[in-house]
Design a protein around this motif. Sequence first.
Motif, mmCIF file in Angstrom:
data_model
loop_
_atom_site.group_PDB
_atom_site.id
_atom_site.type_symbol
_atom_site.label_atom_id
_atom_site.label_comp_id
_atom_site.label_asym_id
_atom_site.label_seq_id
_atom_site.Cartn_x
_atom_site.Cartn_y
_atom_site.Cartn_z
ATOM 1 N N GLY A 94 4.223 0.607 -12.121
ATOM 2 C CA GLY A 94 4.352 1.444 -13.316
ATOM 3 C C GLY A 94 5.062 2.749 -13.038
ATOM 4 O O GLY A 94 5.907 3.190 -13.832
ATOM 5 N N GLU A 95 4.745 3.379 -11.920
ATOM 6 C CA GLU A 95 5.407 4.636 -11.551
ATOM 7 C C GLU A 95 6.883 4.413 -11.263
ATOM 8 O O GLU A 95 7.726 5.239 -11.622
ATOM 9 N N THR A 96 7.204 3.301 -10.633
ATOM 10 C CA THR A 96 8.606 2.961 -10.357
ATOM 11 C C THR A 96 9.352 2.767 -11.668
ATOM 12 O O THR A 96 10.456 3.292 -11.857
ATOM 13 N N ALA A 97 8.751 2.024 -12.587
ATOM 14 C CA ALA A 97 9.375 1.797 -13.893
ATOM 15 C C ALA A 97 9.645 3.125 -14.591
ATOM 16 O O ALA A 97 10.751 3.348 -15.105
ATOM 17 N N GLU A 98 8.670 3.988 -14.608
ATOM 18 C CA GLU A 98 8.854 5.278 -15.292
ATOM 19 C C GLU A 98 9.955 6.106 -14.650
ATOM 20 O O GLU A 98 10.702 6.794 -15.338
ATOM 21 N N ALA A 99 10.080 6.026 -13.318
ATOM 22 C CA ALA A 99 11.104 6.803 -12.615
ATOM 23 C C ALA A 99 12.514 6.278 -12.865
ATOM 24 O O ALA A 99 13.484 7.023 -12.727
ATOM 25 N N LEU A 100 12.633 5.024 -13.241
ATOM 26 C CA LEU A 100 13.957 4.440 -13.469
ATOM 27 C C LEU A 100 14.653 5.006 -14.700
ATOM 28 O O LEU A 100 15.882 5.074 -14.746
ATOM 29 N N ASP B 221 12.999 3.582 -3.002
ATOM 30 C CA ASP B 221 13.911 3.596 -1.857
ATOM 31 C C ASP B 221 14.460 2.202 -1.592
ATOM 32 O O ASP B 221 15.645 2.037 -1.277
ATOM 33 N N LEU B 222 13.618 1.193 -1.723
ATOM 34 C CA LEU B 222 14.064 -0.186 -1.539
ATOM 35 C C LEU B 222 15.126 -0.555 -2.588
ATOM 36 O O LEU B 222 16.156 -1.160 -2.261
ATOM 37 N N LEU B 223 14.883 -0.167 -3.825
ATOM 38 C CA LEU B 223 15.874 -0.423 -4.879
ATOM 39 C C LEU B 223 17.171 0.329 -4.608
ATOM 40 O O LEU B 223 18.262 -0.210 -4.804
ATOM 41 N N ASP B 224 17.050 1.565 -4.135
ATOM 42 C CA ASP B 224 18.242 2.366 -3.830
ATOM 43 C C ASP B 224 19.127 1.692 -2.781
ATOM 44 O O ASP B 224 20.350 1.810 -2.837
ATOM 45 N N THR B 225 18.517 0.958 -1.838
ATOM 46 C CA THR B 225 19.326 0.296 -0.802
ATOM 47 C C THR B 225 20.225 -0.780 -1.397
ATOM 48 O O THR B 225 21.230 -1.138 -0.802
ATOM 49 N N HIS B 226 19.873 -1.281 -2.568
ATOM 50 C CA HIS B 226 20.681 -2.307 -3.228
ATOM 51 C C HIS B 226 21.529 -1.747 -4.365
ATOM 52 O O HIS B 226 22.249 -2.502 -5.017
ATOM 53 N N ALA C 138 25.957 5.981 -5.541
ATOM 54 C CA ALA C 138 25.577 6.495 -4.227
ATOM 55 C C ALA C 138 24.463 7.529 -4.343
ATOM 56 O O ALA C 138 23.835 7.874 -3.349
ATOM 57 N N THR C 139 24.191 8.017 -5.533
ATOM 58 C CA THR C 139 23.182 9.061 -5.713
ATOM 59 C C THR C 139 21.805 8.513 -6.061
ATOM 60 O O THR C 139 20.863 9.273 -6.221
ATOM 61 N N GLY C 140 21.653 7.218 -6.222
ATOM 62 C CA GLY C 140 20.341 6.633 -6.486
ATOM 63 C C GLY C 140 20.153 6.201 -7.922
ATOM 64 O O GLY C 140 20.970 6.478 -8.796
ATOM 65 N N ILE C 141 19.045 5.515 -8.139
ATOM 66 C CA ILE C 141 18.791 4.880 -9.436
ATOM 67 C C ILE C 141 17.855 5.661 -10.347
ATOM 68 O O ILE C 141 17.772 5.362 -11.524
ATOM 69 N N ARG C 142 17.156 6.634 -9.813
ATOM 70 C CA ARG C 142 16.179 7.369 -10.621
ATOM 71 C C ARG C 142 16.834 7.963 -11.863
ATOM 72 O O ARG C 142 17.855 8.621 -11.793
ATOM 73 N N SER D 277 0.787 -1.238 0.000
ATOM 74 C CA SER D 277 0.000 0.000 0.000
ATOM 75 C C SER D 277 0.814 1.280 0.000
ATOM 76 O O SER D 277 0.240 2.361 0.024
ATOM 77 N N SER D 278 2.127 1.197 -0.033
ATOM 78 C CA SER D 278 2.940 2.407 -0.035
ATOM 79 C C SER D 278 3.086 2.958 -1.448
ATOM 80 O O SER D 278 2.715 2.316 -2.423
ATOM 81 N N SER D 279 3.683 4.119 -1.542
ATOM 82 C CA SER D 279 3.858 4.774 -2.843
ATOM 83 C C SER D 279 5.045 4.191 -3.601
ATOM 84 O O SER D 279 5.833 3.410 -3.076
ATOM 85 N N SER D 280 5.187 4.630 -4.832
ATOM 86 C CA SER D 280 6.329 4.204 -5.646
ATOM 87 C C SER D 280 7.642 4.666 -5.015
ATOM 88 O O SER D 280 8.685 4.042 -5.250
ATOM 89 N N ASP D 281 7.615 5.710 -4.196
ATOM 90 C CA ASP D 281 8.839 6.137 -3.513
ATOM 91 C C ASP D 281 9.368 5.021 -2.620
ATOM 92 O O ASP D 281 10.582 4.849 -2.495
ATOM 93 N N THR D 282 8.479 4.247 -2.014
ATOM 94 C CA THR D 282 8.895 3.112 -1.192
ATOM 95 C C THR D 282 9.593 2.073 -2.054
ATOM 96 O O THR D 282 10.626 1.516 -1.656
#
Length: 177
Positions: A123-129, A98-103, A159-163, A90-95
Amino acid sequence: MSENDKTLTIGLLRHAHAGWSLPGQRDFDRTLNAEGRAEAQRLAARLADHAFRPSHVYCSPAARCVETFELVRSALPANAEIIFHPPLYSSSSDTYLDLLDTHAGPGSAASAILLIGHNPMIGETAEALFSRDDTSARQALETGFPTAGLLLAACPLSATGIRGTATLSAFLTPSNS
């Protein structure tokens, strides 16, 4: 390969087609219908032909995601760490991101990770990648993220994230599975 050249392969899997809720049934408890079970089985057969070997699988604990996972499990490494992660329900795509960023940090031991979850978050996560300029990713996602769709992407460890850093590797859908 230097540390800077390492990538994280990300798999985003939307659960297969679920039936409607029965009277009094919670959305969380909805299971796959016959179409969804067939979609997941087709995807598992197709996934077995790919070199995607996630070390970590994060799955929403909702019934339809768990059932999808069970149907594709045979195409995944037997030693993958399986985590049923309630925020994926039930969380947002930010969750998800963030989970992907930890890896995706430079010290990460993971080379591939799979998230099994729900729309609209998948879908939102995919688009943000992907960067806005990535026309192949945009074309693949233009009709949405279908049930039992599996997107595979490569992201450089950073270190700056995957987005905005991913490169599309494959997008398997029920219609092309």
